[in-house]
Motif scaffolding. Structure first.
Motif, PDB file in Angstrom:
ATOM      1  N   THR A 112       8.963   5.368   3.238  1.00  9.20           N
ATOM      2  CA  THR A 112       8.115   5.546   2.057  1.00  9.20           C
ATOM      3  C   THR A 112       6.938   6.455   2.367  1.00  9.20           C
ATOM      4  O   THR A 112       6.602   7.336   1.565  1.00  9.20           O
ATOM      5  N   ARG A 113       6.342   6.285   3.531  1.00  9.58           N
ATOM      6  CA  ARG A 113       5.246   7.181   3.925  1.00  9.58           C
ATOM      7  C   ARG A 113       5.729   8.626   3.990  1.00  9.58           C
ATOM      8  O   ARG A 113       5.044   9.539   3.555  1.00  9.58           O
ATOM      9  N   GLY A 114       6.909   8.829   4.535  1.00  9.74           N
ATOM     10  CA  GLY A 114       7.472  10.175   4.601  1.00  9.74           C
ATOM     11  C   GLY A 114       7.749  10.742   3.220  1.00  9.74           C
ATOM     12  O   GLY A 114       7.534  11.935   2.970  1.00  9.74           O
ATOM     13  N   ARG A 128       0.829  -1.211   0.000  1.00 14.31           N
ATOM     14  CA  ARG A 128       0.000   0.000   0.000  1.00 14.31           C
ATOM     15  C   ARG A 128       0.866   1.265   0.000  1.00 14.31           C
ATOM     16  O   ARG A 128       0.563   2.229  -0.696  1.00 14.31           O
ATOM     17  N   ALA A 129       1.948   1.257   0.760  1.00 16.63           N
ATOM     18  CA  ALA A 129       2.844   2.424   0.795  1.00 16.63           C
ATOM     19  C   ALA A 129       3.495   2.636  -0.569  1.00 16.63           C
ATOM     20  O   ALA A 129       3.606   3.774  -1.044  1.00 16.63           O
ATOM     21  N   ASN A 130       3.904   1.566  -1.224  1.00 18.05           N
ATOM     22  CA  ASN A 130       4.516   1.674  -2.546  1.00 18.05           C
ATOM     23  C   ASN A 130       3.513   2.169  -3.584  1.00 18.05           C
ATOM     24  O   ASN A 130       3.866   2.939  -4.483  1.00 18.05           O
ATOM     25  N   ALA A 131       2.254   1.745  -3.455  1.00 16.47           N
ATOM     26  CA  ALA A 131       1.211   2.221  -4.374  1.00 16.47           C
ATOM     27  C   ALA A 131       0.988   3.717  -4.170  1.00 16.47           C
ATOM     28  O   ALA A 131       0.846   4.472  -5.143  1.00 16.47           O
ATOM     29  N   ALA A 132       0.959   4.156  -2.917  1.00 14.97           N
ATOM     30  CA  ALA A 132       0.804   5.585  -2.625  1.00 14.97           C
ATOM     31  C   ALA A 132       2.000   6.360  -3.152  1.00 14.97           C
ATOM     32  O   ALA A 132       1.847   7.464  -3.703  1.00 14.97           O
ATOM     33  N   LEU A 133       3.198   5.800  -3.019  1.00 11.35           N
ATOM     34  CA  LEU A 133       4.406   6.451  -3.534  1.00 11.35           C
ATOM     35  C   LEU A 133       4.315   6.613  -5.049  1.00 11.35           C
ATOM     36  O   LEU A 133       4.623   7.676  -5.589  1.00 11.35           O
TER      37      LEU A 133
END
Length: 127
Positions: A115-117, A43-48
């Motif tokens: 990644t979130r950052g 999910r974090a990679n998709a948001a990135l």
């Protein structure tokens, strides 16, 4: 000094204090924890990917408006450098576990946090 540090921490938004491993800690075993973190990483990679797309569009618009080709290439260079930093830093964090059973979990958690950052930083410049 501690008083100021505590004040600064309390002023941060709650997600800034969140640890991905703690978010998944109620899952039970280390295998379940790792599976939960892998889902978070996806999910974090998709948001990135989405945030990077927005930032690329904004950089292209800026380059078109100014007639220069600087924002797009600068973004790409920054992204490559960030990815190298994330991977190297999280490998270092994992190495501090001396090969213990929590190493993989720690590396995943580190990558998710960074990644979130990065998503947040990209969105600040996405238009």
């Amino acid at each position: 000094m501690r008083k100021y540090l505590l004040s600064a921490l309390l002023a941060l938004p709650l997600p800034a204090l969140a640890d991905p491993a703690m978010e998944c800690s109620d899952t039970g075993s280390q295998i379940e924890l790792r599976d939960c973190l892998k889902g978070d990483q996806i999910r974090a990679n998709a948001a990135l990917s989405q945030a990077l797309g927005y930032a690329r569009e904004a950089a292209a618009d800026l380059d078109d408006t100014t007639g220069r080709q600087s924002a797009g290439p600068a973004l790409e260079a920054a992204q490559q450098s960030w990815e190298a930093f994330r991977d190297a830093h999280c490998d270092f964090v994992g190495a501090t576990f001396g090969g213990g059973s929590g190493t993989g979990i720690t590396i995943l958690s580190c990558r998710i946090s960074l990644t979130r950052g990065r998503v947040e930083a990209l969105m600040d410049h996405a238009g």
